[in-house]
Design a protein around this motif. Sequence first.
Motif, PDB file in Angstrom:
ATOM      1  N   ALA A 100      15.077  -1.959   6.934  1.00 47.30           N
ATOM      2  CA  ALA A 100      16.037  -3.069   7.069  1.00 47.30           C
ATOM      3  C   ALA A 100      15.451  -4.378   6.602  1.00 47.30           C
ATOM      4  O   ALA A 100      16.121  -5.414   6.607  1.00 47.30           O
ATOM      5  N   LEU A 101      14.189  -4.382   6.227  1.00 50.59           N
ATOM      6  CA  LEU A 101      13.565  -5.595   5.738  1.00 50.59           C
ATOM      7  C   LEU A 101      14.115  -5.963   4.382  1.00 50.59           C
ATOM      8  O   LEU A 101      14.709  -5.135   3.677  1.00 50.59           O
ATOM      9  N   SER A 102      13.810  -7.144   4.000  1.00 59.75           N
ATOM     10  CA  SER A 102      14.234  -7.600   2.675  1.00 59.75           C
ATOM     11  C   SER A 102      13.425  -6.872   1.618  1.00 59.75           C
ATOM     12  O   SER A 102      12.320  -6.381   1.886  1.00 59.75           O
ATOM     13  N   PRO A 103      13.919  -6.709   0.391  1.00 64.92           N
ATOM     14  CA  PRO A 103      13.219  -5.962  -0.662  1.00 64.92           C
ATOM     15  C   PRO A 103      11.836  -6.504  -0.919  1.00 64.92           C
ATOM     16  O   PRO A 103      10.913  -5.734  -1.165  1.00 64.92           O
ATOM     17  N   GLU A 104      11.630  -7.831  -0.911  1.00 64.27           N
ATOM     18  CA  GLU A 104      10.314  -8.384  -1.203  1.00 64.27           C
ATOM     19  C   GLU A 104       9.295  -7.948  -0.157  1.00 64.27           C
ATOM     20  O   GLU A 104       8.165  -7.543  -0.474  1.00 64.27           O
ATOM     21  N   ARG A 105       9.700  -8.002   1.126  1.00 66.53           N
ATOM     22  CA  ARG A 105       8.787  -7.597   2.187  1.00 66.53           C
ATOM     23  C   ARG A 105       8.489  -6.088   2.139  1.00 66.53           C
ATOM     24  O   ARG A 105       7.369  -5.640   2.382  1.00 66.53           O
ATOM     25  N   ALA A 106       9.505  -5.290   1.828  1.00 67.08           N
ATOM     26  CA  ALA A 106       9.307  -3.830   1.747  1.00 67.08           C
ATOM     27  C   ALA A 106       8.332  -3.462   0.639  1.00 67.08           C
ATOM     28  O   ALA A 106       7.450  -2.608   0.796  1.00 67.08           O
ATOM     29  N   ILE A 107       8.469  -4.136  -0.509  1.00 68.62           N
ATOM     30  CA  ILE A 107       7.563  -3.854  -1.634  1.00 68.62           C
ATOM     31  C   ILE A 107       6.136  -4.248  -1.291  1.00 68.62           C
ATOM     32  O   ILE A 107       5.169  -3.528  -1.575  1.00 68.62           O
ATOM     33  N   ALA A 108       6.000  -5.417  -0.638  1.00 69.69           N
ATOM     34  CA  ALA A 108       4.657  -5.859  -0.258  1.00 69.69           C
ATOM     35  C   ALA A 108       4.014  -4.875   0.722  1.00 69.69           C
ATOM     36  O   ALA A 108       2.833  -4.525   0.612  1.00 69.69           O
ATOM     37  N   LEU A 109       4.825  -4.401   1.710  1.00 67.57           N
ATOM     38  CA  LEU A 109       4.300  -3.436   2.672  1.00 67.57           C
ATOM     39  C   LEU A 109       3.920  -2.114   1.985  1.00 67.57           C
ATOM     40  O   LEU A 109       2.907  -1.491   2.301  1.00 67.57           O
ATOM     41  N   LEU A 110       4.721  -1.676   1.008  1.00 67.45           N
ATOM     42  CA  LEU A 110       4.432  -0.454   0.271  1.00 67.45           C
ATOM     43  C   LEU A 110       3.122  -0.567  -0.498  1.00 67.45           C
ATOM     44  O   LEU A 110       2.297   0.351  -0.528  1.00 67.45           O
ATOM     45  N   TYR A 111       2.901  -1.732  -1.147  1.00 66.66           N
ATOM     46  CA  TYR A 111       1.644  -1.952  -1.870  1.00 66.66           C
ATOM     47  C   TYR A 111       0.442  -1.884  -0.934  1.00 66.66           C
ATOM     48  O   TYR A 111      -0.612  -1.329  -1.263  1.00 66.66           O
ATOM     49  N   MET A 112       0.628  -2.473   0.268  1.00 67.52           N
ATOM     50  CA  MET A 112      -0.479  -2.442   1.232  1.00 67.52           C
ATOM     51  C   MET A 112      -0.796  -0.998   1.652  1.00 67.52           C
ATOM     52  O   MET A 112      -1.960  -0.605   1.764  1.00 67.52           O
ATOM     53  N   LEU A 113       0.270  -0.190   1.878  1.00 64.24           N
ATOM     54  CA  LEU A 113       0.043   1.212   2.264  1.00 64.24           C
ATOM     55  C   LEU A 113      -0.649   2.005   1.147  1.00 64.24           C
ATOM     56  O   LEU A 113      -1.550   2.819   1.382  1.00 64.24           O
ATOM     57  N   LEU A 114      -0.216   1.757  -0.106  1.00 65.20           N
ATOM     58  CA  LEU A 114      -0.843   2.434  -1.233  1.00 65.20           C
ATOM     59  C   LEU A 114      -2.313   2.057  -1.365  1.00 65.20           C
ATOM     60  O   LEU A 114      -3.188   2.893  -1.636  1.00 65.20           O
ATOM     61  N   ALA A 115      -2.594   0.747  -1.184  1.00 65.22           N
ATOM     62  CA  ALA A 115      -3.984   0.302  -1.281  1.00 65.22           C
ATOM     63  C   ALA A 115      -4.838   0.938  -0.194  1.00 65.22           C
ATOM     64  O   ALA A 115      -5.954   1.394  -0.422  1.00 65.22           O
ATOM     65  N   LEU A 116      -4.289   0.987   1.038  1.00 56.95           N
ATOM     66  CA  LEU A 116      -5.040   1.594   2.146  1.00 56.95           C
ATOM     67  C   LEU A 116      -5.275   3.081   1.897  1.00 56.95           C
ATOM     68  O   LEU A 116      -6.363   3.618   2.140  1.00 56.95           O
ATOM     69  N   THR A 117      -4.227   3.766   1.370  1.00 57.76           N
ATOM     70  CA  THR A 117      -4.385   5.202   1.056  1.00 57.76           C
ATOM     71  C   THR A 117      -5.445   5.425  -0.015  1.00 57.76           C
ATOM     72  O   THR A 117      -6.268   6.342   0.065  1.00 57.76           O
ATOM     73  N   PHE A 118      -5.463   4.563  -1.039  1.00 57.66           N
ATOM     74  CA  PHE A 118      -6.448   4.688  -2.115  1.00 57.66           C
ATOM     75  C   PHE A 118      -7.868   4.496  -1.577  1.00 57.66           C
ATOM     76  O   PHE A 118      -8.795   5.228  -1.941  1.00 57.66           O
ATOM     77  N   VAL A 119      -8.015   3.489  -0.700  1.00 56.89           N
ATOM     78  CA  VAL A 119      -9.346   3.236  -0.119  1.00 56.89           C
ATOM     79  C   VAL A 119      -9.819   4.447   0.694  1.00 56.89           C
ATOM     80  O   VAL A 119     -10.965   4.885   0.603  1.00 56.89           O
ATOM     81  N   LEU A 120      -8.896   5.010   1.518  1.00 55.47           N
ATOM     82  CA  LEU A 120      -9.272   6.182   2.324  1.00 55.47           C
ATOM     83  C   LEU A 120      -9.622   7.378   1.427  1.00 55.47           C
ATOM     84  O   LEU A 120     -10.575   8.120   1.681  1.00 55.47           O
ATOM     85  N   PHE A 121      -8.833   7.554   0.349  1.00 57.10           N
ATOM     86  CA  PHE A 121      -9.102   8.658  -0.569  1.00 57.10           C
ATOM     87  C   PHE A 121     -10.475   8.505  -1.221  1.00 57.10           C
ATOM     88  O   PHE A 121     -11.240   9.461  -1.341  1.00 57.10           O
ATOM     89  N   MET A 122     -10.802   7.303  -1.667  1.00 59.37           N
ATOM     90  CA  MET A 122     -12.095   7.072  -2.298  1.00 59.37           C
ATOM     91  C   MET A 122     -13.238   7.303  -1.316  1.00 59.37           C
ATOM     92  O   MET A 122     -14.287   7.865  -1.656  1.00 59.37           O
TER      93      MET A 122
END
Length: 319
Positions: free
Chosen positions: A39-61
């Motif tokens: 229900a968040l605004s698109p800008e906030r959702a995209i920012a949150l998605l980028y943060m999740l991807l970055a965290l996943t990449f760090v854990l994978f590495m």
Amino acid sequence: MSQGKDDFGIYENCDFTKEMELEERERRKAPKGVLPFLALSPERAIALLYMLLALTFVLFMALTIVNLRRVSAAWEALEQARMRSENSHTTVWHNLSEVQRALDKQLSGVLKTIHGRLLNVSQEVENVRQKTTRCKAECGNELSDRLRVLEERNALEPVLRQLAEVKQEQSRASALLDTALEQTRNLSEILCTKCPAGWQQFAKTCYFFSTTNQPWLAAKRSCNDFNAHLAIVDTEQENKFLANHIMDDRVFWLGLTDTDNESKWQWVNGRSLSLSFWNSGEPNNAGQQGEDCATIYSNGLWNDIICSSAEAWICERSC
């Protein structure tokens, strides 16, 4: 001026109130069961998605680095274990070789000692046999003389009975002497003491190990000159005996060939091959001329080579 400012503040409050109402309407319009962040605004959702991807990449590495370190450590451990295994194998093989050489030397000394003792025993047996033969002849002559004297006197009945007893005694003594002579002959046959000088004895057979080299046919003729033949291997013990008398850098001809019929190996006495000790991959009949004659190494293994090759040879004959 103050009234204008107040009006401007009123306008701002009205706009903020309208935005809150719009957001409230949007929330109400959102379907039930949808996650709050949708229900968040698109800008906030995209920012949150980028943060999740970055965290996943760090854990994978991080997991990849940890696994790589574990694999590297395991590989190093395996390599060290392989090196230790190779070193241990080399050490064990060297120790076994040393033990085998020591046992071969010790066995050779024991065989020489036993051979010397057998010679002494054979000589003693021969002396006993000769003494027994002389005793039989002398005792037989003495008893025969006594019998003739008693018969010539024409003695009375007691004397005749005595003569009969003497004859029985003579028969028993003769039987005992015959048994003793037979036993001494059997023992003389078991103990081989007739090997010529320079020949080696094994069981009831004599062996000659040449110090020069000749082709297979010439070696065969040389053995015939000694009233012998090229060595024929009948048992594993005989094969070990031959190998123990061979130096590490030499090979010797055996009386084994397939010249008449390829791959049909026969001994020089015409008997087919039944017991064999071929080296790995042999016989292979290599080369254009083929390999039709057998040799034996110092380790007891056999090999087929060209019959025209000049090698040492082993002759064999009975005692």
